[in-house]
Design a protein around this motif. Sequence first.
Motif, PDB file in Angstrom:
ATOM      1  N   GLU A 104      -3.068  22.378  -3.845  1.00  0.00           N
ATOM      2  CA  GLU A 104      -1.971  23.175  -3.306  1.00  0.00           C
ATOM      3  C   GLU A 104      -0.790  22.281  -2.909  1.00  0.00           C
ATOM      4  OE1 GLU A 104      -3.561  25.345  -0.065  1.00  0.00           O
ATOM      5  OE2 GLU A 104      -4.782  26.688  -1.295  1.00  0.00           O
ATOM      6  N   SER A 105      -1.095  21.104  -2.404  1.00  0.00           N
ATOM      7  CA  SER A 105      -0.041  20.175  -1.987  1.00  0.00           C
ATOM      8  C   SER A 105       0.812  19.751  -3.169  1.00  0.00           C
ATOM      9  CB  SER A 105      -0.662  18.921  -1.355  1.00  0.00           C
ATOM     10  OG  SER A 105      -1.507  19.248  -0.288  1.00  0.00           O
ATOM     11  N   LEU A 106       0.158  19.397  -4.248  1.00  0.00           N
ATOM     12  CA  LEU A 106       0.874  18.930  -5.431  1.00  0.00           C
ATOM     13  C   LEU A 106       1.691  20.050  -6.063  1.00  0.00           C
ATOM     14  CD1 LEU A 106      -1.990  16.707  -6.795  1.00  0.00           C
ATOM     15  CD2 LEU A 106       0.275  15.876  -6.143  1.00  0.00           C
ATOM     16  N   VAL A 107       1.133  21.242  -6.113  1.00  0.00           N
ATOM     17  CA  VAL A 107       1.868  22.385  -6.666  1.00  0.00           C
ATOM     18  C   VAL A 107       3.095  22.671  -5.809  1.00  0.00           C
ATOM     19  CG1 VAL A 107       1.775  24.871  -7.092  1.00  0.00           C
ATOM     20  CG2 VAL A 107      -0.132  23.403  -7.807  1.00  0.00           C
ATOM     21  N   ALA A 108       2.918  22.640  -4.466  1.00  0.00           N
ATOM     22  CA  ALA A 108       4.035  22.899  -3.565  1.00  0.00           C
ATOM     23  C   ALA A 108       5.128  21.849  -3.699  1.00  0.00           C
ATOM     24  CB  ALA A 108       3.536  22.962  -2.115  1.00  0.00           C
ATOM     25  N   ALA A 109       4.743  20.627  -4.105  1.00  0.00           N
ATOM     26  CA  ALA A 109       5.707  19.551  -4.287  1.00  0.00           C
ATOM     27  C   ALA A 109       6.354  19.579  -5.666  1.00  0.00           C
ATOM     28  CB  ALA A 109       5.019  18.203  -4.065  1.00  0.00           C
ATOM     29  N   GLY A 110       5.964  20.549  -6.502  1.00  0.00           N
ATOM     30  CA  GLY A 110       6.594  20.698  -7.797  1.00  0.00           C
ATOM     31  C   GLY A 110       5.808  20.130  -8.965  1.00  0.00           C
ATOM     32  N   PHE A 111       4.570  19.690  -8.735  1.00  0.00           N
ATOM     33  CA  PHE A 111       3.742  19.135  -9.803  1.00  0.00           C
ATOM     34  C   PHE A 111       2.720  20.203 -10.211  1.00  0.00           C
ATOM     35  CE2 PHE A 111       5.251  15.665  -7.156  1.00  0.00           C
ATOM     36  CZ  PHE A 111       5.877  14.868  -8.095  1.00  0.00           C
ATOM     37  N   ASP A 112       3.164  21.081 -11.100  1.00  0.00           N
ATOM     38  CA  ASP A 112       2.350  22.242 -11.467  1.00  0.00           C
ATOM     39  C   ASP A 112       2.299  22.368 -12.998  1.00  0.00           C
ATOM     40  OD1 ASP A 112       0.957  24.596 -11.464  1.00  0.00           O
ATOM     41  OD2 ASP A 112       2.636  25.858 -10.798  1.00  0.00           O
ATOM     42  N   PRO A 113       1.108  22.224 -13.598  1.00  0.00           N
ATOM     43  CA  PRO A 113      -0.169  21.981 -12.925  1.00  0.00           C
ATOM     44  C   PRO A 113      -0.357  20.489 -12.637  1.00  0.00           C
ATOM     45  CG  PRO A 113      -0.533  22.194 -15.263  1.00  0.00           C
ATOM     46  CD  PRO A 113       0.937  22.451 -15.045  1.00  0.00           C
ATOM     47  N   PRO A 114      -1.056  20.140 -11.573  1.00  0.00           N
ATOM     48  CA  PRO A 114      -1.261  18.720 -11.255  1.00  0.00           C
ATOM     49  C   PRO A 114      -2.373  18.107 -12.105  1.00  0.00           C
ATOM     50  CG  PRO A 114      -2.346  20.085  -9.617  1.00  0.00           C
ATOM     51  CD  PRO A 114      -1.621  21.035 -10.541  1.00  0.00           C
ATOM     52  N   ARG A 115      -2.289  16.805 -12.292  1.00  0.00           N
ATOM     53  CA  ARG A 115      -3.377  16.085 -12.939  1.00  0.00           C
ATOM     54  C   ARG A 115      -4.570  16.083 -11.990  1.00  0.00           C
ATOM     55  NH1 ARG A 115      -3.832  11.709 -16.782  1.00  0.00           N
ATOM     56  NH2 ARG A 115      -1.564  11.730 -17.035  1.00  0.00           N
ATOM     57  N   GLU A 116      -5.769  16.333 -12.503  1.00  0.00           N
ATOM     58  CA  GLU A 116      -6.941  16.433 -11.642  1.00  0.00           C
ATOM     59  C   GLU A 116      -7.496  15.072 -11.231  1.00  0.00           C
ATOM     60  OE1 GLU A 116      -8.551  19.174 -10.285  1.00  0.00           O
ATOM     61  OE2 GLU A 116      -6.727  20.225 -10.935  1.00  0.00           O
ATOM     62  N   SER A 117      -7.569  14.131 -12.176  1.00  0.00           N
ATOM     63  CA  SER A 117      -8.251  12.866 -11.915  1.00  0.00           C
ATOM     64  C   SER A 117      -7.383  11.686 -12.323  1.00  0.00           C
ATOM     65  CB  SER A 117      -9.584  12.815 -12.678  1.00  0.00           C
ATOM     66  OG  SER A 117     -10.180  11.532 -12.593  1.00  0.00           O
TER      67      SER A 117
END
Length: 449
Positions: free
Chosen positions: A222-235
Amino acid sequence: MVFLRGHSRHPGAGLGRALLTALLFVTPSLVDAKDQRASIYEVSPTGQPPKWAQLDPYQRCLTRSEFLRLLNRIYAPDQAYKSSIKISPDHVDIKRSAHGSPSLVHRLEFAPSADEKATPSVTPYWRPAAALPKSPPRTQPLQGLRIALDPGHIGGRWARMEERWFRIGNEPPVKEGELTLKAAEVLKPKLEKLGAEVTVIRTGLKPVTKKRPEDFEELARESLVAAGFDPPRESYEDLPRWSPDKRLTVQWQSEVFFYRAREIRDRARIINRKIKPDLVLCLHFNAEKWGDPRNPTLIDKNHFHVLLNGTYSLEELSRDDIRFEMLLRIVQGTHREEIPLCAAVARSFTRRTGLEPYVYPGKNARRINDNPYVFARNLLANRTYLCPVIFLEPYVMNNKEVYRRIQNASEDSPTIFEEYADAVAKGLRAYYTSRRMEPEDPVEPAPGE
């Protein structure tokens, strides 16, 4: 001290720090959004909404000039408080909520003058030196003092995740969490011999918290998405080891929430609810840049500094819980004990080691007086441990001589851990002796002094 995270260990690390700061301030909190009273708050990851009523027992206990001096000198230099704290002639209005109505404030009234200050209607769990019984046994100036030792970080199998780990060639790796634990083990009996009641927060190479990184994966995502990284890298497992893009993965963020946030908050719960010490000593070692992280180089630089809580930034004070925690420290007066304690320990440490003072390159820490070793800095530990906290940062672990002493600790006499412990113990002995002994009482020197 940060080994890799937070220091420029590789190209792009500066970008990583900026991204991390941004993420920490857009991160959704763990507050239940269904609770309308809680959902208006903007709190830190793993934090809780503030209980503003806890400030009320301190109404009219500070004058306006005292309050302003503390903000400008220690806690919020450069007027970082102005967007959330409005100071009037006889009161201060504190913004209670980032998302609430602008009129939602908590008012703290000032004392009309120094002679008219009220006595707080509650007493913190910790006791200053002045409140301890006078004239303890001459060889036990710490008698009755409750001290908690907080060995920084975790070490063991967690050291690589914490990035408090480095290795030179095929020699044993240096793990800060293991060094701090050893320092605590050597320091504890020295303080007990001086009469203190000592509790070590972490006694092994495992976390205090029962949570693990996987418990924070949803929060990290949720933090990464809220910061504009959507979808975020998982690993980050498929990234180069030193890639700054690690910071933009769910794996890395969940690890940070685990060891940098929840671990410290769970230590705070133990300290504030169970141990209730008069003083916490946060034991750390330091590190400096070492060039190519794949082939670290030992350096000549070595230094020491000690921290008390302070120097909050505008971004930090935008968080409701951080703003509240700062104000609680101000009204409880922890600084009155921390400043002279830090000075006493710094004096003892420099006499024992001859270490040079550290110089902060940025604005996240400030000197509060002419002592070059004492800085105010806002850290989760020295903010949420609700008593005086001395945060120690001696020795540069990748310094040539310090590294040799760490590797040869079983052969050196005194060891670096004994030197560390002796310096701290003598500093505390000097401070409490000066405040607890009657002027006519002779002070018997400690063995070896």
